[in-house]
Design a protein around this motif. Structure first.
Motif, PDB file in Angstrom:
ATOM      1  N   PRO A  25     -52.127  21.563  24.629  1.00 50.12           N
ATOM      2  CA  PRO A  25     -53.513  21.179  24.344  1.00 50.12           C
ATOM      3  C   PRO A  25     -53.838  21.196  22.858  1.00 50.12           C
ATOM      4  O   PRO A  25     -53.285  21.989  22.095  1.00 50.12           O
ATOM      5  N   GLN A  26     -54.728  20.304  22.480  1.00 47.03           N
ATOM      6  CA  GLN A  26     -55.263  20.273  21.128  1.00 47.03           C
ATOM      7  C   GLN A  26     -56.599  21.015  21.102  1.00 47.03           C
ATOM      8  O   GLN A  26     -57.155  21.373  22.137  1.00 47.03           O
ATOM      9  N   LYS A  27     -57.123  21.221  19.919  1.00 44.61           N
ATOM     10  CA  LYS A  27     -58.381  21.958  19.745  1.00 44.61           C
ATOM     11  C   LYS A  27     -59.480  21.383  20.650  1.00 44.61           C
ATOM     12  O   LYS A  27     -59.676  20.164  20.698  1.00 44.61           O
ATOM     13  N   ASP A  28     -60.140  22.250  21.365  1.00 42.36           N
ATOM     14  CA  ASP A  28     -61.285  21.959  22.237  1.00 42.36           C
ATOM     15  C   ASP A  28     -60.918  21.228  23.533  1.00 42.36           C
ATOM     16  O   ASP A  28     -61.801  20.947  24.343  1.00 42.36           O
ATOM     17  N   CYS A  56     -54.413  22.581  33.060  1.00 45.04           N
ATOM     18  CA  CYS A  56     -55.670  21.933  33.438  1.00 45.04           C
ATOM     19  C   CYS A  56     -56.164  21.001  32.340  1.00 45.04           C
ATOM     20  O   CYS A  56     -56.667  19.904  32.626  1.00 45.04           O
ATOM     21  N   ALA A  57     -56.002  21.390  31.074  1.00 42.93           N
ATOM     22  CA  ALA A  57     -56.399  20.517  29.973  1.00 42.93           C
ATOM     23  C   ALA A  57     -55.572  19.235  29.984  1.00 42.93           C
ATOM     24  O   ALA A  57     -56.099  18.130  29.787  1.00 42.93           O
ATOM     25  N   TRP A  58     -54.272  19.346  30.218  1.00 40.38           N
ATOM     26  CA  TRP A  58     -53.390  18.174  30.314  1.00 40.38           C
ATOM     27  C   TRP A  58     -53.801  17.278  31.480  1.00 40.38           C
ATOM     28  O   TRP A  58     -53.722  16.050  31.396  1.00 40.38           O
ATOM     29  N   ASP A  59     -54.286  17.872  32.548  1.00 37.84           N
ATOM     30  CA  ASP A  59     -54.707  17.131  33.735  1.00 37.84           C
ATOM     31  C   ASP A  59     -56.135  16.604  33.604  1.00 37.84           C
ATOM     32  O   ASP A  59     -56.752  16.229  34.592  1.00 37.84           O
ATOM     33  N   GLU A  60     -56.632  16.589  32.360  1.00 42.01           N
ATOM     34  CA  GLU A  60     -57.980  16.119  32.059  1.00 42.01           C
ATOM     35  C   GLU A  60     -59.016  16.885  32.874  1.00 42.01           C
ATOM     36  O   GLU A  60     -59.981  16.325  33.407  1.00 42.01           O
ATOM     37  N   ALA A  61     -58.790  18.197  32.962  1.00 45.42           N
ATOM     38  CA  ALA A  61     -59.654  19.079  33.725  1.00 45.42           C
ATOM     39  C   ALA A  61     -59.834  20.375  32.940  1.00 45.42           C
ATOM     40  O   ALA A  61     -59.642  20.401  31.724  1.00 45.42           O
TER      41      ALA A  61
END
Length: 317
Positions: free
Chosen positions: A107-110, A174-179
Motif C-alpha cells: 500500500p501507498q500512503k493513505d 484489503c487496501a490492495w483489494d480496493e477495500a
C-alpha cells in the motif's frame, strides 16, 4: 487477554477440506447473472465457498446502517453508515492473488482509508512491518507448522480461511483489494444486527458446533480448521455474513481498548497503548464459547501472527 497470553497450538496435520461459496462478479462465476457489485481482485478465485461449495469466495453483503450500543452497553452508543462487508473471511485461494503480486502491491500512503475517518489510511511508517519480498511473506504464513492454512501451491486448502497474518498484512491486503479493514463499530454492528443487540450473530441460542467452529481439542490429532461458511446459514448474521463467530478471530481497524464517544462512524485510531495492540473480534476455532459473543473483545500486538487470527474486508456501499 492479549495475543501473547493465548494458547499455542500443538502439531496436527491439516487434511483436505471440502466445499465453498456464491457469485460476486462475472469473472468469478460467468454462468450466473453477476452481482451489481464486483470485487476488483476476484478474476482467478474459484467459486468454491459456502456450505455447498458453489459460492464465490469473494462475495459480500450490504449492512444497512443505523444506531446501536457497542458491546450491548448503553454507555457506548454509535451510529454506523451503510457499508459492504465480505460474506466470508478471506480465504487461502483469495489471498494467493495478493501473494502473487507482492511486493509491488504494497500500500501507498493513505490507501485503505475509511472515507469518513481522517488519518485511517496506510501510514508509510508502517512499511517496515511488512515482509520485504514474496519469499518473506510466504515464510511468515507458516507461523504454526500444523495449523497454518497457507500452502506453496493451490490445493485442498484454498477454501480455508487464511491465517498467520499480521494486522499490517491484513490491512495491506484489503487496501490492495480496493477495500479496508472494518472498524470495531462496523463489525460489532453487523454481528449484533444493529439495535437488535444480539448476543451471538445468529441470535440468543447457546453456541453449538452446528452454529460456529470453536473449542477445537488441539490435543486431538483429528482437529481441523473448517472451510469458510461451513456453519452457514444456521450460524450466519442477519445480513448473511458467515463465521462472524468462530473460525478465525478477525483483525479490525481500531486500537484495542477505549470506545470513542460520541461515535458517528468512529474508530479508535489514537489510543496507541502497545500493551493493548489492535482489536480482533469473533472468537476462533481453537478457543471456548466465551469469545463467540458479540460483546467479547481482544487486543493483539499488530505484529502477531497466530493460527487463530484472520480477517475480512469492508468497503463502501
Amino acid at each position: 487477554m492479549h495475543g501473547r497470553d493465548r494458547m499455542r497450538l500443538p502439531v496436527v496435520e491439516l487434511s483436505a477440506a471440502t466445499a465453498l461459496f456464491s457469485v460476486a462478479s462475472t469473472a468469478c462465476f460467468p454462468d450466473v447473472e453477476p452481482n451489481v457489485f464486483s470485487l476488483p481482485r476476484c478474476d482467478r478465485v474459484e467459486p468454491r465457498c459456502g456450505p455447498d461449495g458453489d459460492e464465490s469466495c469473494c462475495a459480500d453483503a450490504v449492512v444497512l446502517g443505523g444506531t446501536f450500543n457497542r458491546v450491548n452497553d448503553p454507555q457506548f452508543p454509535a451510529t454506523v453508515a451503510d457499508f459492504r462487508l465480505d460474506r466470508f473471511e478471506v480465504t487461502v485461494g483469495r489471498f494467493r492473488q495478493f501473494v502473487a503480486g507482492y511486493p509491488q502491491n504494497k500500500p501507498q500512503k493513505d490507501h485503505g482509508s475509511h472515507p469518513r475517518l481522517a488519518g485511517s489510511g496506510w501510514d508509510p511508517g508502517w512499511d517496515d512491518h511488512l515482509p520485504r519480498d514474496r519469499a518473506e511473506l510466504e515464510a511468515s504464513l507458516g507461523c504454526d507448522p500444523n495449523f497454518r492454512t497457507w500452502t506453496d501451491g493451490p490445493g485442498p486448502n484454498e477454501e480455508l480461511p487464511i491465517n498467520c497474518v499480521s494486522w499490517y498484512v491484513a490491512f495491506a491486503f484489503c487496501a490492495w483489494d480496493e477495500a479496508r479493514l472494518p472498524t470495531k463499530a462496523e463489525w460489532n454492528y453487523a454481528a449484533a444486527h444493529g439495535n437488535e443487540q444480539r448476543t451471538y450473530p445468529w441470535g440468543e441460542a447457546t453456541p453449538t458446533p452446528d452454529l460456529a467452529a470453536y473449542g477445537c481439542d488441539t490435543t486431538n490429532m483429528g482437529c481441523l480448521i473448517p472451510r469458510v461458511g461451513s456453519r452457514s446459514p444456521a450460524g450466519d448474521g442477519e445480513s448473511g455474513h458467515a463465521d462472524l463467530a468462530g473460525s478465525m478471530s478477525e483483525w479490525l481497524l481500531d486500537y484495542h481498548g477505549t470506545h470513542p464517544t460520541p461515535c458517528n462512524d468512529c474508530a479508535n485510531l489514537s489510543d496507541k497503548d502497545e500493551d493493548n495492540g489492535r482489536e480482533a473480534r469473533g472468537g476462533d476455532f481453537a478457543h471456548s464459547t466465551e469469545g463467540l459473543a458479540t460483546t467479547f473483545e481482544l487486543g493483539f500486538t499488530p505484529e502477531s501472527r497466530e493460527a487463530f487470527l484472520g480477517f475480512r474486508c469492508a468497503r463502501e456501499k
